[in-house]
Each structure stands twice: as C-alpha cells, then as structure tokens.
Write an enzyme that holds these catalytic residues in place. Sequence first.
Site, PDB file in Angstrom:
ATOM      1  N   ILE A 137      53.918  30.814  34.526  1.00 43.59           N
ATOM      2  CA  ILE A 137      52.599  31.172  35.031  1.00 43.59           C
ATOM      3  C   ILE A 137      51.596  30.304  34.275  1.00 43.59           C
ATOM      4  CG2 ILE A 137      53.133  33.511  35.802  1.00 43.59           C
ATOM      5  CD1 ILE A 137      52.109  34.636  33.252  1.00 43.59           C
ATOM      6  N   ASP A 138      50.488  30.008  34.916  1.00 44.10           N
ATOM      7  CA  ASP A 138      49.523  29.070  34.346  1.00 44.10           C
ATOM      8  C   ASP A 138      48.960  29.559  33.016  1.00 44.10           C
ATOM      9  OD1 ASP A 138      49.856  27.594  36.669  1.00 44.10           O
ATOM     10  OD2 ASP A 138      48.151  28.529  37.676  1.00 44.10           O
ATOM     11  N   ARG A 139      48.488  28.629  32.225  1.00 46.90           N
ATOM     12  CA  ARG A 139      47.953  28.947  30.903  1.00 46.90           C
ATOM     13  C   ARG A 139      46.900  30.043  30.952  1.00 46.90           C
ATOM     14  NH1 ARG A 139      44.318  24.447  28.111  1.00 46.90           N
ATOM     15  NH2 ARG A 139      43.041  25.091  29.877  1.00 46.90           N
ATOM     16  N   ARG A 237      46.095  30.292  43.445  1.00 44.82           N
ATOM     17  CA  ARG A 237      44.760  29.724  43.254  1.00 44.82           C
ATOM     18  C   ARG A 237      44.409  28.742  44.368  1.00 44.82           C
ATOM     19  NH1 ARG A 237      45.621  27.279  37.541  1.00 44.82           N
ATOM     20  NH2 ARG A 237      43.406  26.735  37.700  1.00 44.82           N
TER      21      ARG A 237
END
Length: 308
Positions: A137-139, A237
């Site tokens: 999962i993104d930062r 996103r």
Amino acid sequence: MAETTPVTMTIDQEQGRLDAVLGQAKLPYSRSTLANWIKEGLVLVNDQAVKRSYVVKQGDVVSINPPEVKETALEAENIPLDIVYEDDDLLVVNKPQGMVVHPAPGHSGGTLVNALLYHAPLSTINGEFRPGIVHRIDRDTSGLLMVAKNDHAHHALAAELKAHKTQRIYYALVKGNFEENEGTIDAPIGRHPKDRKKQAVVGDGREAVTHFKVVERFAGYTLLELALETGRTHQIRVHLAYIGHPVVGDSVYGHQDKIFNIKLPGQLLHAKTLVLTQPQTQEELRFDSALPPLFEQVLRELRENQGS
C-alpha cells in the site's frame, strides 16, 4: 542497481525546458530524479551547469552524469509495529500513514521491511529488498497489510491475491457528492504518458476494477467504502481522480492538503478490512482496523459542519 554510466545526447528536434525534454527522453530515470541532478550540477549542457528551466536549442550537447550508487545492506531496525495478527506463516500489520513499505532509492531505512526483519523471519521470494511483501500500500495510505513469513505462505497468499480471492476493503474521503449509492469503476491503468512517476487511465493500460459504496455524505465530500478487484499501482487514487472525485489530501492526484485548517500529511485513504485464507489450515481470517485519529478528526469536523 541503477545504471551509473554517463549518458550523452544531442538535441535535434526536441523543444522546451531541459527537465521536460529529459523527462520525455525514455531514460531509465524518473523526471524528479533528473530534475534533482540538474540542480546538483550532474546534468550539463555544452559542458556548463544550467537550470531546469533552460530552454534547449538544436545542437545542444546534454551530458548526464549519474552519481555513484552506494551498496547498502538491508538492516533490521527496532521500529514499533502495530501487529494485528501473527502465526507461524504470516502476520498482518496496521501500517501508519507516512511509512514506506520497502527500501527504495531515497528510502534505504525506516521502512516497514526494516521493522519486520527485526521482528520475525520473512519469505525470500520478492528478493533482498522486499522480503515477505505479498502486496503493497502506498506510503501515505494507512491500514492493513499481509506479510509472509516463509516461501510456502508467500506462494499461497500471492496465488489467492492473483485469483482475486483476497478481500481488501478501503475507506476514503473524496471530494464531491455522488447521486448513486454504489458503483464500479472499470478503467485500464498504466503509466502516465507525460509523468513517469504517476499512473493514469490509458487505453492500453492493464485491467483495473474498483467497486465503491457510499458510507456517508457531507457537504461537498463523501466517505466511500472501496473494494479492489485488481491491484494496480495507485489504483483507487487514479480511479477516483478519473471520475472527478479525488481523495482528500492526495498531493499527486488531488492537490488538496488542508481541510478545516487541518493540515493533511497525505491522502485520507485507509486499508480498513482484509480477508484472507490461512495457507496451512485453509481457515478464512478476517481483520478490521479503526480509522486513524486524523481521519476521524476530519470526519467529526465534517459532521459538526453539516449540523451547523
């Protein structure tokens, strides 16, 4: 290791700013990396240092001199972890917003992998710098992440993920309002045609499907529950920005970093629920996590504003 051999190119038909021209030149570096190198004097035009805004001319000789890459060993670091579940095969971690999942250029330490190595043995399938990592999962996305502790578990969890049997439910606060209560975004995703660090909906992209349900409506904002059918980079996103409802706090696809004078360090996107199959026992395991305090604070402000 990234290529460190100097590169020389002569401007022919290219036009525009130096950083833009290099960003479109199919070089093995991101546009931001090249921009930093221009600033650091590692990119020269006719043997002279220039600014990123330099407008190239026909016949200009551009030389790119990448810095030497330092060899780094992946180190275990004693970083606190919010471990939701653990057995001999896997663990489930509630990753905080702002933590990078695995080491990469610019993030050699302080990552989730560094912390995991201190805590437990991990699978080796994904190589030296991504041990145990079955999915990312993104930062700046928070929430639940499954990690494999051995190769057998890694194979099993990855196969289940590929077969779309793993359930991953996210909550996101997005801009705008929805007439419908639920829906599906089915739009292929690939690398952005102009910005290599971004993803976009593109005709020749890979299949990407996101299902959404409205959880709560506010004035100008909506809280959504989202289920991933596929797992493309930045999928939620990109899809939400594509339909005109970017995630609040998303500096890459949405550009909003404040709401009700609350400074947002990243997107209000949380991996809330994870359902998977235990590789040995075949038992279905379901995990749920609370929204982070900042996310809850924003929702409280929206509810109070709604009632006033």
